[in-house]
Write a protein that holds these residues in place. Structure first.
Motif, short mmCIF file in Angstrom:
data_model
loop_
_atom_site.label_atom_id
_atom_site.label_comp_id
_atom_site.label_asym_id
_atom_site.label_seq_id
_atom_site.Cartn_x
_atom_site.Cartn_y
_atom_site.Cartn_z
N ALA A 1 14.23 7.83 5.35
CA ALA A 1 13.31 8.84 4.80
C ALA A 1 13.92 9.51 3.59
O ALA A 1 13.25 9.73 2.57
CB ALA A 1 12.97 9.87 5.88
N HIS A 2 15.21 9.86 3.66
CA HIS A 2 15.87 10.50 2.53
C HIS A 2 16.02 9.54 1.35
O HIS A 2 15.86 9.93 0.19
CB HIS A 2 17.25 11.00 2.94
N THR A 3 16.32 8.29 1.64
CA THR A 3 16.59 7.32 0.58
C THR A 3 15.34 6.88 -0.15
O THR A 3 15.34 6.73 -1.37
CB THR A 3 17.30 6.08 1.17
N LEU A 4 14.26 6.68 0.58
CA LEU A 4 13.04 6.16 -0.02
C LEU A 4 12.31 7.18 -0.87
O LEU A 4 11.61 6.82 -1.82
CB LEU A 4 12.10 5.63 1.08
N ALA A 5 12.41 8.46 -0.53
CA ALA A 5 11.66 9.49 -1.25
C ALA A 5 12.30 9.77 -2.60
O ALA A 5 13.52 9.77 -2.76
CB ALA A 5 11.61 10.77 -0.41
N PHE A 6 11.45 10.02 -3.59
CA PHE A 6 11.93 10.43 -4.89
C PHE A 6 12.66 11.77 -4.79
O PHE A 6 12.25 12.65 -4.03
CB PHE A 6 10.78 10.57 -5.89
#
Length: 622
Positions: free
Chosen positions: A94-99
């Motif tokens: 979730a942290h990695t995929l979000a801008f």
């Protein structure tokens, strides 16, 4: 896997790969993103989590939830127990995929402060915005209009175009700053006539203030008898999502026909303009800058140059050059043009093709009938354009040859039309139109791009898109402070149990906000909430049963945090879809976190430019 939070520029292939990663991830956790926290007890949402997750999360404190789940900046975490790999992977993905939502030029706040430095001397007055632009403007909006205004000014300088169209201009706060403060030619278009009236009223107040200041100092030689910047032109008009860009251009031109001559008012010299737009000596990061121009004093380079540097180019040294005036846009009012306005404005809102708008030959001379043929180029901007409006502006940008640049800040993703829900609640349609006819087109607000449309499981529910509008940074602060407001989620979930016990058919009924609910006992909360769903306030309550539910407040907070963790991921997919839409049409774009997310949660600005307009322009999104 692509790492968007670490890179501001993604290739076309990386964008497509990221879209696939986002849809695959979100489809796996739809049962979380699509759930309503008010149904935590009535639908037993806790039991739907993996057992290993329940064991790891059930007794976390609020600060632990903040550190272990939501805060993406923490690198060293201390776990009270061993977490399952699936939970760790969920959080990391979730942290990695979000801008990234953190502006790269955001300065550190002072210790213990929750606000940007510009508000630390006065929480309601930005130090970086002149007093004439702060009147009637809340701190959040002050922050937004200053930073977006500086970005737009830089883009105007780069493209040598001084004309801006502000869609959804509301009370005209951004338009006023762009025009009076930064010297740009601004047209604001707003559907609500009451807001347009307020915008004109506030314009008059600003000009009156300047006139009074001039009269107090009329013996000074640094005043001249002209306004400090061109007065913004406010147009009442609904931008029809299903209409063509030609109709949109004609709306603007017809609105310009009503443009009034600016009344005689004093102008501040450059030196005085600088003091009114941005107070000298109070720009903490740029105190040593020369105040020889509005651009430098207004911190245009504070935001604009950082933006340009990040996008790979330098701010132009030459002052902005006005675009060539179009005879169709700047003629004074006349009876013929007034006639055209009165007979055409209602048709413009409902037209879906330019041929549907008929001009009255008695209104215009033959030479004036080709409206739009010589329209002046402009920059299109929308500050928190709601639902399909932000999508409409992107489509106009992609199709209309007159739009050089767009800066789009979106909001209200739940009001986007989709194939599954073409008429989401909350969409307002002007009188004379029907929701069915307006939403009958095959073009919807999401998805826009062909690539995302072709991805399996790309659909986003109303609830997922509504969740994407929540503020993760604000909730982080509440968790760390163990704010009593956290209790309201549990109260509402327990009240849902009470309501369904009496009315099983009444699900997720809106009761609106109950003021200071966290300071009330649950019985007091229920007494205020039940009449809002047409139930008696003195309904008998099972204190033992409800007490057992209320003791699970911590689990409700944990579950809401899991939902909130997915919010930036959903928003990233919506915005990436728009970038792909532009990319499929040969248009480059950039997503820029411009505002402080703790103050302005919808802080991502989509900036796109047209190819071939100007050699300097190409560098903006390279």
């Amino acid at each position: 896997m692509v790492l968007p939070g670490r890179s501001r520029t993604l290739s076309a292939e990386q964008q497509r790969q990221l879209a696939g990663d986002l849809t695959a991830f979100l489809s796996q956790y739809k049962y979380i993103s699509d759930s309503y926290v008010i149904e935590f007890f009535s639908e037993d949402l806790w039991s739907k989590l993996p057992l290993s997750w329940q064991d790891a999360l059930h007794d976390l404190s609020a600060p632990q939830i903040a550190d272990l789940l939501l805060d993406r900046t923490i690198t060293q975490r201390r776990y009270p127990s061993v977490w399952p790999l699936s939970l760790l992977a969920f959080r990391t993905s979730a942290h990695t995929l979000a801008f990234s939502r953190t502006p790269h030029d955001q300065t550190a706040r002072d210790a213990g402060s929750l606000r940007p430095r510009e508000f630390q001397q006065n929480q309601s007055q930005s130090l970086l915005l002149g007093h004439i632009f702060r009147k009637h403007v809340k701190p959040k909006k002050q922050h937004e209009i200053r930073r977006l205004g500086m970005l737009v000014k830089t883009l105007c300088d780069t493209t040598d175009c001084s004309r801006v169209v502000d869609v959804g201009s509301g009370q005209g706060h951004l338009s006023r700053f762009l025009s009076f403060g930064l010297g740009l030619s601004v047209t604001g278009i707003e559907a609500d006539p009451d807001l347009v009236s307020m915008a004109s009223k506030f314009d008059g107040q600003l000009m009156s203030t300047l006139k009074k200041e001039s009269q107090k100092k009329n013996n000074r030689t640094d005043y001249t008898l002209s306004p400090p910047g061109p007065s913004p032109n406010h147009i009442t008009g609904w931008v029809n999502p299903k209409a063509s860009w030609e109709v949109f251009i004609k709306q603007l031109e017809v609105g310009e026909c009503e443009k009034k001559e600016v009344i005689f008012t004093p102008k501040l010299s450059k030196k005085r303009q600088l003091k009114s737009v941005s107070k000298p000596g109070q720009d903490m990061d740029h105190a040593s800058r020369s105040s020889s121009s509005i651009q430098s004093c207004c911190s245009c380079q504070e935001i604009g140059n950082d933006m340009l540097s990040d996008l790979g180019c330098q701010s132009p040294a030459a002052p902005v050059q006005d675009c060539q005036k179009s005879p169709n846009l700047d003629l004074p009012s006349s009876p013929k043009r007034q006639c055209m306005f009165e007979k055409s404005v209602s048709q413009l809102s409902s037209s879906t093709k330019p041929s549907n708008v008929e001009e009255d030959s008695g209104c215009l001379d033959p030479a004036e009938r080709d409206v739009g043929s010589s329209t002046q180029s402009f920059i299109l901007t929308g500050l928190h354009s709601c639902g399909d409006l932000s999508v409409t502006l992107l489509r106009h940008f992609a199709s209309c040859p007159h739009v050089l640049v767009i800066t789009s800040v979106a909001c209200c993703y739940m009001k986007l039309t989709t194939l599954e829900n073409p008429t989401p609640p909350g969409i307002l349609v002007p009188p004379g139109h029907t929701r069915t006819e307006e939403m009958s087109s095959s073009e919807f607000g999401y998805p826009m791009s062909s690539h995302v449309k072709g991805l399996p499981e790309h659909q986003l529910s109303y609830k997922a898109r509504e969740g994407a509008c929540h503020a993760i940074e604000d909730y982080l602060q509440r968790l760390r402070q163990e704010d009593g407001l956290l209790r309201t989620h549990c109260y509402r979930a327990v009240l849902e149990v009470v309501i369904r016990g009496v009315r099983p058919d009444l699900r997720r009924a809106g009761i609106q906000t109950i003021k200071k609910a966290h300071l009330l006992s649950f019985s007091e909360y229920a007494r205020l909430g039940l009449p809002r769903v047409s139930l008696p306030p003195d309904l008998p309550l099972d204190d033992a049963k409800l007490g057992a539910l209320l003791r699970q407040e911590g689990r409700v907070v944990v579950y809401f945090s899991l939902v909130l963790l997915l919010a930036p991921v959903v928003e990233s997919l919506v915005l990436l879809d728009r970038m792909l839409y532009l990319q499929e049409r040969g248009l480059q774009s950039q997503l820029v976190p411009l505002f402080d997310p703790a103050l302005s949660p919808r802080n991502l600005v989509l900036v796109a430019v047209k190819p071939g307009q100007d050699s300097k322009l190409q560098k903006l999104v390279a």
